[in-house]
Design an enzyme around this catalytic site. Sequence first.
Site, PDB file in Angstrom:
ATOM      1  N   GLU A   1      89.851  12.845  57.948  1.00  0.00           N
ATOM      2  CA  GLU A   1      89.192  11.781  58.715  1.00  0.00           C
ATOM      3  C   GLU A   1      89.580  10.403  58.191  1.00  0.00           C
ATOM      4  O   GLU A   1      88.730   9.564  57.867  1.00  0.00           O
ATOM      5  CB  GLU A   1      87.682  11.981  58.709  1.00  0.00           C
TER       6      GLU A   1
ATOM      7  N   GLU B   1      87.974  21.216  60.616  1.00  0.00           N
ATOM      8  CA  GLU B   1      86.581  21.118  60.148  1.00  0.00           C
ATOM      9  C   GLU B   1      85.685  21.303  61.363  1.00  0.00           C
ATOM     10  O   GLU B   1      85.874  20.637  62.378  1.00  0.00           O
ATOM     11  CB  GLU B   1      86.359  19.763  59.488  1.00  0.00           C
TER      12      GLU B   1
HETATM   13  C1  GAL Z   1      82.810  15.167  58.202  1.00  0.00           C
HETATM   14  C2  GAL Z   1      83.492  14.889  56.868  1.00  0.00           C
HETATM   15  C3  GAL Z   1      82.913  15.734  55.763  1.00  0.00           C
HETATM   16  C4  GAL Z   1      81.423  15.688  55.821  1.00  0.00           C
HETATM   17  C5  GAL Z   1      80.980  16.187  57.165  1.00  0.00           C
HETATM   18  C6  GAL Z   1      79.501  16.321  57.355  1.00  0.00           C
HETATM   19  O1  GAL Z   1      82.992  14.144  59.099  1.00  0.00           O
HETATM   20  O2  GAL Z   1      84.849  15.167  56.976  1.00  0.00           O
HETATM   21  O3  GAL Z   1      83.376  15.281  54.530  1.00  0.00           O
HETATM   22  O4  GAL Z   1      81.026  14.394  55.607  1.00  0.00           O
HETATM   23  O5  GAL Z   1      81.448  15.280  58.137  1.00  0.00           O
HETATM   24  O6  GAL Z   1      79.220  16.741  58.674  1.00  0.00           O
END
Ligand code: GAL
Length: 829
Positions: free
Chosen positions: A430, A506
């Site tokens: 991100e 993710e």
């Molecule tokens: C994402 C991020 C992670 C964590 C997650 C929580 O956007 O990449 O590190 O913060 O959100 O939902």
Amino acid sequence: MNLLTKICALLFLVSPLFLKAQRAETLMEKNWKFTREDDSAFSSAGYNDTQWQTVHVPHDWAICGPFSKENDQQETIIRQDGQKEARVMAGRTGGLPFTGVGWYRTHFKSPVDLRNKSVTLLFDGAMSNATVFVNGKKAGNWPYGYNSFYLDVTPYLNPEGDNVVAVRLENLPESSRWYPGAGLYRNVHLIVTGKTHIPVWGTYITTPEADEQQAKVVIRTKIEQPADAELSLQTAIADAAGNIIKTVTTRLTGSPDSGYLQELNITRPSLWYPEHPYLYKVYSRLYKKGRLVDVYTTSFGIRSISLVPGKGFFLNGKNIKFKGVCNHHDLGPLGAAMNEAAIRRQVRILKDMGANAIRTSHNMPAPELVKACDEMGMLLMAESFDEWETPKMKNGYHLFFKDWAEKDLVNLVHHYRNNPSVVLWSIGNEIPDQGTARGRELAKYLQDICHREDPTRPVTQGMDNMPAALANGMAQLMDIPGFNYRTFLYQKDFPELPQQLLLGTETVSTVSSRGIYEFPVARYAMKTYPNHQSSSYDLEYCSWSDLPEDNFIMQDDLRYAMGEFVWTGFDYLGEPTPYYYDWPNHSSLFGIIDLAGIPKDRFYLYRSLWQKKKETLHILPHWNWPGKEGQVIPVFVYTSYPSAELFINGKSQGRRTKDTSFTVFNTGDEASAKKLDRQKRYRLMWMDTRYEPGVVKVVAYDKNNRPVAEQEMRTAGKPDHIELAADRTTIKADGKDISFITVKIVDRQGNFCSQETRTIHFKASGSGTYKAAANGNPISLEPFQAPQMQLFSGQLTALVQSSETPGIITFEASAEGVKSGTLKIRTSK
Ligand code: GAL
């Protein structure tokens, strides 16, 4: 293998030449001195450090707390999470005292004369901004706390006498989005070799051809002092049983940058894959004028990986989807301090769930995790950065990117490019630069470094702004475009991607607290409760995220979807979303498994789909609801079977069958989400069941409509005794190994008292000590190391560590008003 080969192999390993030439590699674990004070005099060789605390490395100076909302309090806006104004966040980095300076010092006297030797210090990770001094002289520095680095300390050594290593570390406030840990939290290695030797990470082994018939093994070996004309290199491959199966000897000429090349063919190799993690070894024997001067060992696996547009990832010619989880590096109650038993336990639990992959979010893994994945069969996406040039955090990695990104990435790739479990490199998570032309340039720069150092593995990154990344061309240039969340973009964006590949780098970010259930049961985004918990009906998520089924359905129905990495496998310290501002929240609720390593209900949802070899039949919630008699308490069943009938006190509540008519194509709208249509395909839900104390029973049916399995849950009676169960009842007597003991209170018949919050007191005696405990409660401020802790939803985990004397550890757990529990753990050399 015949007897002759066996004998040859043995001779190879125990030959006097082998032993004589053996490099001396030791872990610098004991007798470190530590202080939180800061003075430049601490670097000098003669400084008197006897008053400092004595610690063992790996060591996390912050995990003993105390917790405080003053620790690294951040007044900030998380724009990515949709926040509009700066507010004070207390537990974002775990509420633990990791910021500031720490010094470590140790003395070593080499067992061998160091004249004519080369000495290297290898740090697996030092948090952070490490500066290393040897005998008062600066030997080097390394800012990024997650990376491994090594320093040639030969010029600073006192070859015959005492040597002092001093390390200064400093963690800046507002440098992290989660708990990073602090100190020499991973191993430090002392490596003594001859002047002519194979350097750290000096071999690079690839298998450009690998199938069941034949493998071509290509070995590149680097040599320090390659100018020497009279060098030869004998490279031998041993199978998992230690038999030498192939040998090649080469006279070394020239000094190729990428190392000396050798090739060997293996017929009918044993391929490496998660269900069959078969490892070979390469022994590299370096001769100078016919005399053996170094032996270097590398473990590797024979496997092929490839990408097929529209079809995804192939391992050994077979298409597999990633059933992955993202994990942070902290180990709950142990903090960031690396511990092999804790790492292996995590991998074991994930494998039991049916997971086949881990993403080391958002940074370099511990070597012991990579080794565990090689040996236990787990795929890895090894990630590097959470920031490039544009800050997410005031003092984040952007401060170092320009000078260090290449060095950091090279070390990551060199360290792990022989490990078969590592199948993907990730250059970032991100990254705010996603929307800019500069961002595209940087992505290319980093991906090119990975390709240059290891052309055999694809490169990805987690992008949370796919429209921007597509607009500036960044998504198109990656080997694998990685989507973070936003599954609703998959079908829209896929046609735009020239790679015809799409990975859920993710996903999910569903939140839940183990054993906590809230009513009414419905789908909620960013829901908070006065008790600072999230409901384990598994229907709560974040504004940018979704539910497990929103991803299952993508993976099941879209041929091209390559799989997913769920945020997260285990809960971690820090990031208590959605309780950003609500101290004492200081650890995450995202985990499928809690901070104590105890599975939440969600574990069984994943297991029901991912674990193809074992049955899953799990009922939720618990059935202890005094005062709620007659009220609606929905019951969910997570099962690998297609259908089940539910009974409460013998009365049928009807049968539910997974509804496969719901697909990705007819469930994308809000109304469908609200009706939980996708959930109906993967979980069995009885939304109108009413509570009456007694027995909840579920009978599962297979696809031929035969009743095949049953599960029962009973309302617990009066709490009676403590029940203990260890993950391992025999551990190594090495002063490091840990047995993880689940502690719960049950009634006289053994029914689980799920509402118990009693304080449990721990005692360990004999060949080990009590180490720590965790209960998975994200608001618990009890120190992990204290010999007592409150149960959370009836359970906790206590950790017992071996001493170096083999024998028996007796562990006792007691609490007021119930009978104690005792457990014996054997320790052996
Ligand atoms: C994402 C991020 C992670 C964590 C997650 C929580 O956007 O990449 O590190 O913060 O959100 O939902």
